[in-house]
Design a protein around this motif. Structure first.
Motif, PDB file in Angstrom:
ATOM      1  N   LEU A  87       0.863  -1.189   0.000  1.00 24.05           N
ATOM      2  CA  LEU A  87       0.000   0.000   0.000  1.00 24.05           C
ATOM      3  C   LEU A  87       0.897   1.237   0.000  1.00 24.05           C
ATOM      4  O   LEU A  87       1.983   1.217   0.577  1.00 24.05           O
ATOM      5  N   TYR A  88       0.424   2.305  -0.635  1.00 22.37           N
ATOM      6  CA  TYR A  88       1.212   3.544  -0.651  1.00 22.37           C
ATOM      7  C   TYR A  88       1.049   4.219   0.703  1.00 22.37           C
ATOM      8  O   TYR A  88      -0.055   4.648   1.045  1.00 22.37           O
ATOM      9  N   HIS A  90       1.748   7.052   1.921  1.00 24.64           N
ATOM     10  CA  HIS A  90       1.426   8.483   2.018  1.00 24.64           C
ATOM     11  C   HIS A  90       0.017   8.790   1.549  1.00 24.64           C
ATOM     12  O   HIS A  90      -0.403   9.939   1.587  1.00 24.64           O
ATOM     13  N   PHE A  99      -5.967   4.779  -6.840  1.00 30.27           N
ATOM     14  CA  PHE A  99      -4.692   5.138  -7.456  1.00 30.27           C
ATOM     15  C   PHE A  99      -4.573   4.635  -8.901  1.00 30.27           C
ATOM     16  O   PHE A  99      -4.261   5.389  -9.820  1.00 30.27           O
ATOM     17  N   GLY A 100      -4.869   3.357  -9.088  1.00 28.30           N
ATOM     18  CA  GLY A 100      -4.761   2.774 -10.424  1.00 28.30           C
ATOM     19  C   GLY A 100      -5.738   3.386 -11.415  1.00 28.30           C
ATOM     20  O   GLY A 100      -5.414   3.608 -12.582  1.00 28.30           O
ATOM     21  N   ASP A 102      -6.923   6.395 -11.297  1.00 27.00           N
ATOM     22  CA  ASP A 102      -6.410   7.732 -11.534  1.00 27.00           C
ATOM     23  C   ASP A 102      -5.371   7.693 -12.655  1.00 27.00           C
ATOM     24  O   ASP A 102      -5.392   8.503 -13.578  1.00 27.00           O
ATOM     25  N   VAL A 103      -4.491   6.715 -12.575  1.00 22.63           N
ATOM     26  CA  VAL A 103      -3.450   6.571 -13.592  1.00 22.63           C
ATOM     27  C   VAL A 103      -4.076   6.253 -14.944  1.00 22.63           C
ATOM     28  O   VAL A 103      -3.624   6.738 -15.979  1.00 22.63           O
ATOM     29  N   LYS A 104      -5.135   5.441 -14.928  1.00 17.87           N
ATOM     30  CA  LYS A 104      -5.771   5.056 -16.179  1.00 17.87           C
ATOM     31  C   LYS A 104      -6.737   6.112 -16.698  1.00 17.87           C
ATOM     32  O   LYS A 104      -7.500   5.868 -17.635  1.00 17.87           O
ATOM     33  N   ARG A 147      -8.017  -2.729  -3.910  1.00 20.18           N
ATOM     34  CA  ARG A 147      -7.258  -2.096  -4.981  1.00 20.18           C
ATOM     35  C   ARG A 147      -7.210  -2.999  -6.214  1.00 20.18           C
ATOM     36  O   ARG A 147      -7.244  -2.531  -7.347  1.00 20.18           O
TER      37      ARG A 147
ATOM     38  N   LEU B 164       6.269  -1.951  -3.854  1.00 24.00           N
ATOM     39  CA  LEU B 164       5.604  -0.684  -4.153  1.00 24.00           C
ATOM     40  C   LEU B 164       5.880  -0.297  -5.604  1.00 24.00           C
ATOM     41  O   LEU B 164       5.004   0.182  -6.312  1.00 24.00           O
ATOM     42  N   ALA B 167       3.891  -2.749  -7.729  1.00 28.96           N
ATOM     43  CA  ALA B 167       2.464  -2.423  -7.718  1.00 28.96           C
ATOM     44  C   ALA B 167       2.207  -1.240  -8.647  1.00 28.96           C
ATOM     45  O   ALA B 167       1.223  -1.212  -9.388  1.00 28.96           O
ATOM     46  N   ALA B 171      -0.078  -1.073 -11.976  1.00 29.32           N
ATOM     47  CA  ALA B 171      -1.124  -0.054 -12.104  1.00 29.32           C
ATOM     48  C   ALA B 171      -0.926   0.804 -13.352  1.00 29.32           C
ATOM     49  O   ALA B 171      -1.811   1.552 -13.739  1.00 29.32           O
ATOM     50  N   GLY B 172       0.251   0.699 -13.969  1.00 28.71           N
ATOM     51  CA  GLY B 172       0.482   1.425 -15.210  1.00 28.71           C
ATOM     52  C   GLY B 172       1.189   2.756 -15.033  1.00 28.71           C
ATOM     53  O   GLY B 172       1.086   3.641 -15.866  1.00 28.71           O
ATOM     54  N   LEU B 173       1.920   2.905 -13.938  1.00 28.38           N
ATOM     55  CA  LEU B 173       2.645   4.143 -13.688  1.00 28.38           C
ATOM     56  C   LEU B 173       3.991   4.100 -14.401  1.00 28.38           C
ATOM     57  O   LEU B 173       4.731   3.134 -14.258  1.00 28.38           O
ATOM     58  N   ARG B 181       5.015  10.634  -7.889  1.00 26.34           N
ATOM     59  CA  ARG B 181       3.809  10.396  -7.099  1.00 26.34           C
ATOM     60  C   ARG B 181       4.006   9.431  -5.946  1.00 26.34           C
ATOM     61  O   ARG B 181       3.165   9.369  -5.045  1.00 26.34           O
ATOM     62  N   VAL B 182       5.065   8.651  -5.978  1.00 29.20           N
ATOM     63  CA  VAL B 182       5.289   7.711  -4.872  1.00 29.20           C
ATOM     64  C   VAL B 182       6.616   7.979  -4.165  1.00 29.20           C
ATOM     65  O   VAL B 182       6.649   8.228  -2.967  1.00 29.20           O
ATOM     66  N   PRO B 185       6.953  11.752  -2.369  1.00 27.55           N
ATOM     67  CA  PRO B 185       6.159  11.925  -1.144  1.00 27.55           C
ATOM     68  C   PRO B 185       6.593  11.008  -0.005  1.00 27.55           C
ATOM     69  O   PRO B 185       6.572  11.415   1.154  1.00 27.55           O
ATOM     70  N   VAL B 186       7.007   9.802  -0.338  1.00 28.03           N
ATOM     71  CA  VAL B 186       7.401   8.864   0.707  1.00 28.03           C
ATOM     72  C   VAL B 186       8.721   9.296   1.351  1.00 28.03           C
ATOM     73  O   VAL B 186       8.973   9.039   2.516  1.00 28.03           O
TER      74      VAL B 186
END
Lengths: 376, 272
Positions: A87-88, A90, A99-100, A102-104, A147, B164, B167, B171-173, B181-182, B185-186
């Motif tokens: 999990l992120y 922050h 999150f996913g 949003d990216v899509k 998620r 992370l 993942a 998710a396609g980042l 974005r990750v 901030p972390v």
């Protein structure tokens, strides 16, 4: 819903030794497919190869009808749940779930609605504004699940998602994941080292050992007819008892190393070419002798006894090692006792001593309930 | 932690003495900044009265505000530049696998062993040939690539679980989106630490600004202060110290603000 097909897939890190080899399997759309095996057998590597996080060094991976060997993970139309949830830290629960999306570039209103629906399905509605570190292990696990679900990907991969939970929660999440999978009809590929999870969740199970497929089949099929001694001892608790035995065809006898003789049903050994075999028998088929049942009985010295209330598990000397028997109810047995034990020889499996191949199947054990009651 | 009373007594006495020794120069500078010339000559410790004459004088004699602004621009510029360059470099060293990555990293880290002064002359020639004397870029650019900063951030980035990253991939980042974005901030805590460090070292820098500034246009405050000392035959120390105190204030402010941020970041993960 998509199928996943692996054709001759192999993996090697140093281009010399394959850590995974000869994987041929088709995972049907909407199927709950469990990959199970001991630590280091390559099950996680295989899952990561399907996800695209690990390069495939040989063979073909097809997702749907498309070859996917070179596709990046995001183009494979799948979601993944990691062992430590990933999990992120922050982001809040809600942001983690969306999150996913949003990216899509899913529209904002749609995103919100899908997140809320998923959160409700998993009972996370009250925690949407919290950060992952403010959640318990079980809740985090559900966020990770949410998620994966919210992406509406046709394939979901899970890498030991329940291994960080306590026993009670694990049992609960097991049925919950199964329920959600059936409801959404996702093709699920689930990795675990826990044979109970594999037995209870999977439509089909693949057992891996040192990078090779040992057996693929439905849980009951694998339990009843293990393809080799490895599968026989891996599935089932306590594991299947194994011992090398000499075959005496004329008397229809199996003789263990310590001289114990087990009478097999007449003619059951006729087709066996080997002189020595591995005899396998599950603990529940070593029973207290009942007069008139006609099962062969032998005497053995008990070495250890565990009384669990509803059943008694004890070990005794057999062949070169120890065997375990599981008797229903509470039995007054002391270590050192010599007791008679009946063998349900119809349920015994025989394996080849050289290559471990199954040479004699056990009789089917499935029962059905009729109107008159349980029928054997 | 519990301590017996005598132990506590010794402890605090020692602490107090070291605090006084450490802080004495600053306190004395602060007191001098209120003294007149004769007072100072008599070797007094406390000024007779607290008046702001010296402070008015220092702003009168020097374009101090101008210098402060220059210092601020240069320090902020170096800080932002360092954050950008170091975080991107650290990201590459942690998340992008390439052949010889570790070797390149250790080569990069080994530049920490070369003192900055040794590279000063080639740096000066470069800046001179680019005609960047008396410019902000001449003052800031040589400090952007900081081995220490890259090392610091790399260590923090390495604590980010690789799941992370995976993942995010599922998710396609893309790589940059994951970074922005990750990863950033972390790693807020480390970024704040590095930012404060970069700002303060640049603010206190003396030699390089002295070399590359020849007029007042971009001169920083530390060089400006030095001018006070040499302008007159007898240096008016009261005025110099007033200038020093003015220069210290932003540093202290930043330290207090940064410290609060730092503590927040550090305790964030510790308490559930």
């Amino acid at each position: 819903m998509k199928k996943v097909e692996l054709i001759d897939v192999s993996k090697s890190y140093d281009r010399q030794k394959d850590v995974i080899s000869n994987i041929n399997v088709t995972i049907e759309p909407g199927e709950f497919f469990v990959l199970v095996g001991p630590s280091g057998c390559g099950k996680s590597t295989m899952l990561r190869m399907i996800a695209g996080l690990e390069e495939i060094t040989g063979g073909t991976l097809k997702i749907g009808e498309k070859t996917a060997n070179r596709l990046p993970p995001s183009k494979r139309d799948l979601s993944m749940v990691f062992q430590n949830y990933a999990l992120y830290p922050h982001l809040t629960v809600e942001e983690n779930i969306t999150f996913g999306l949003d990216v899509k570039k899913v529209p904002k209103a749609d995103r919100k609605k899908r997140a809320l629906d998923t959160a409700e399905m998993l009972g996370l509605t009250d925690y949407l504004k919290r950060k992952p570190r403010e959640l318990s292990g079980g809740q985090r696990q559900r966020v990770a699940l949410a998620r994966a679900i919210v992406s509406e990907a046709p394939i979901c991969l899970m890498d030991e998602p329940l291994s960080n939970l306590d026993a009670k929660l694990r049992a609960h999440m097991r049925s919950e994941i199964r329920r959600i999978q059936k409801r959404l009809g996702i093709t699920m590929i689930y990795v675990t080292h826990d044979q109970v999870e594999a037995m209870t969740m999977g439509d089909r199970i693949m057992i891996l050992h040192s990078g090779k497929i040992q057996q693929i089949g439905s849980p009951i099929e694998i339990y009843n007819h293990p393809a080799n001694p490895f599968v026989a001892t891996f599935i089932g608790s306590p594991p299947m008892n194994l011992a090398a035995a000499d075959v005496r065809k004329e008397a229809s006898l199996l003789v263990l190393a310590n001289g114990t003789e087990i009478v097999m049903p007449k003619g059951s050994l006729d087709e066996i070419a080997e002189e020595r075999v591995t005899l396998g028998i599950r603990p529940e088929f070593l029973m207290p002798p009942v007069t008139g049942e006609g099962l062969p009985v032998f005497d053995a010295e008990v070495t250890n006894v565990e009384v669990l209330g509803h059943e008694t598990v004890f070990s005794f000397v057999a062949g070169e090692g120890e065997w375990t028997a599981k008797w229903n109810g509470q039995w007054q047995i002391q270590p050192g006792d010599r007791i008679p034990i009946a063998v349900d020889t119809g349920s015994a499996c025989l394996f080849s001593l050289e290559d471990g191949r199954l040479i004699r199947k056990a009789a089917d054990r499935q029962r059905t309930v009729t109107k008159e009651g349980a029928a054997l | 932690m519990t301590m017996s009373l005598p132990k506590k007594l010794i402890f605090y006495t020692l602490l107090t003495i070291s605090a006084i020794v450490l802080f004495f120069p600053i306190v004395y500078a602060f007191l001098i900044s209120f003294m007149t010339g004769p007072e100072l000559m008599q070797g007094k410790f406390l000024p007779e009265s607290f008046h702001l004459d010296n402070y008015i004088k220092v702003f009168d004699r020097l374009p101090l505000l101008n210098y402060l602004l220059n210092s601020f621009i240069v320090s902020a510029g170096v800080m932002l530049g360092q954050l950008a360059v170091c975080s991107l470099a650290a990201y590459a060293f942690v998340f992008i696998p390439f052949k010889g990555r570790d070797f390149v990293f250790f080569l990069f880290i080994s530049t920490m062993m070369i003192p900055w002064e040794a590279t000063m002359i080639p740096n000066f020639f470069i800046i001179q040939n680019l005609n960047w004397l008396n410019t902000y870029q001449g003052l800031t650019l040589p400090f952007f690539a900081l081995a220490f900063g890259t090392f610091l951030l790399r260590q923090h980035f390495k604590t980010i679980p690789k799941e992370l990253h995976e993942a995010a991939q599922v998710a396609g980042l893309g790589p940059f989106a994951f970074f922005r974005r990750v990863v950033l901030p972390v790693s807020k805590t480390s970024l704040v630490t590095l930012g404060a460090y970069g700002f303060l070292t640049t603010w206190n820098m003396y030699l390089w600004p002295l070399l590359v500034t020849t007029n007042d246009s971009v001169r920083t405050v530390q060089i400006g202060l030095k001018q006070l000392q040499s302008q007159e035959v007898a240096t008016d120390w009261g005025v110099v110290m007033a200038g020093v105190i003015v220069v210290i204030i932003p540093t202290l402010l930043l330290l207090f603000l940064g410290q609060k941020q730092l503590q927040k970041g550090l305790t964030q993960g510790a308490l559930k």
